[in-house]
Write a protein that holds these residues in place. Sequence first.
Motif, PDB file in Angstrom:
ATOM      1  N   GLN A   1       0.821  -1.207   0.000  1.00  7.37           N
ATOM      2  CA  GLN A   1       0.000   0.000   0.000  1.00  7.37           C
ATOM      3  C   GLN A   1       0.857   1.260   0.000  1.00  7.37           C
ATOM      4  O   GLN A   1       0.530   2.242  -0.653  1.00  7.37           O
ATOM      5  CB  GLN A   1      -0.960  -0.019   1.192  1.00  7.37           C
ATOM      6  CG  GLN A   1      -2.022  -1.098   1.045  1.00  7.37           C
ATOM      7  CD  GLN A   1      -3.136  -0.944   2.053  1.00  7.37           C
ATOM      8  OE1 GLN A   1      -3.605   0.153   2.298  1.00  7.37           O
ATOM      9  NE2 GLN A   1      -3.552  -2.045   2.648  1.00  7.37           N
TER      10      GLN A   1
ATOM     11  N   LEU B   1      -1.123   7.768   1.618  1.00  7.47           N
ATOM     12  CA  LEU B   1      -1.810   6.534   1.991  1.00  7.47           C
ATOM     13  C   LEU B   1      -3.284   6.829   2.246  1.00  7.47           C
ATOM     14  O   LEU B   1      -3.605   7.743   2.998  1.00  7.47           O
ATOM     15  CB  LEU B   1      -1.168   5.935   3.243  1.00  7.47           C
ATOM     16  CG  LEU B   1      -1.512   4.486   3.564  1.00  7.47           C
ATOM     17  CD1 LEU B   1      -0.899   3.553   2.528  1.00  7.47           C
ATOM     18  CD2 LEU B   1      -1.005   4.127   4.951  1.00  7.47           C
TER      19      LEU B   1
ATOM     20  N   SER C   1      -6.428   2.749   6.181  1.00  7.78           N
ATOM     21  CA  SER C   1      -5.770   1.613   5.543  1.00  7.78           C
ATOM     22  C   SER C   1      -5.354   0.590   6.590  1.00  7.78           C
ATOM     23  O   SER C   1      -4.207   0.205   6.705  1.00  7.78           O
ATOM     24  CB  SER C   1      -4.528   2.090   4.766  1.00  7.78           C
ATOM     25  OG  SER C   1      -4.892   2.975   3.739  1.00  7.78           O
TER      26      SER C   1
END
Length: 202
Positions: free
Chosen positions: A15, A192, A196
Amino acid sequence: MTDQTGTIGSNGWQQLIAAREVYTRSAGVHYDEVLDHVAQRAQSEGSLGKADIGALLLWKRLRADTRWASALMTTADADVRRATAAAMTAVLDASVSRSEAARAGRAALTGLPGFTRGDALASTVLTAAAPGRMAVYDSRAHTALRSLGIPLTHASGRYSRYIAALDHLLTHAPTPADAWTPRDLDIALYCLPPNSAGMDSA
């Protein structure tokens, strides 16, 4: 999620790597020109002046219609340069860890208006002073670290602890992030997506 060593799992790194690529695509090749130009001037002059800090304010999109900005403008540029030169010497000191260098650099800026509290502007100046060693701090990066399971308190010395956390993550980074600087990682954290969570452990 983090494992017992405080590193993040492979899904977390995937990610972060994807987030770094999003920044490259969305910001384009020109967005960081201001930071790059200020960093180049800092390297050649050994300090940053009020004009450099003004450019970094624009780059970081911070408000300049504040009491501290007015106070900074009434501070002699020579005094600003003395403080930033000391900060630059500190963050470029390769004989100490990055987090210790960050602590000393942040302390050198504390006497300047706008640098007594908070780390957003100070971290930007320190990153321009040592782009290969330091990283920009902001609330989005702070939140992203927390979503990865890495706590960071707001207590005194936060910037040093932030750099220590990035340094620790980079020590365990997979390809291609193993070639990242702390600045690359702060970009990934900034980009990000929120929430997440649910990342696997290493």
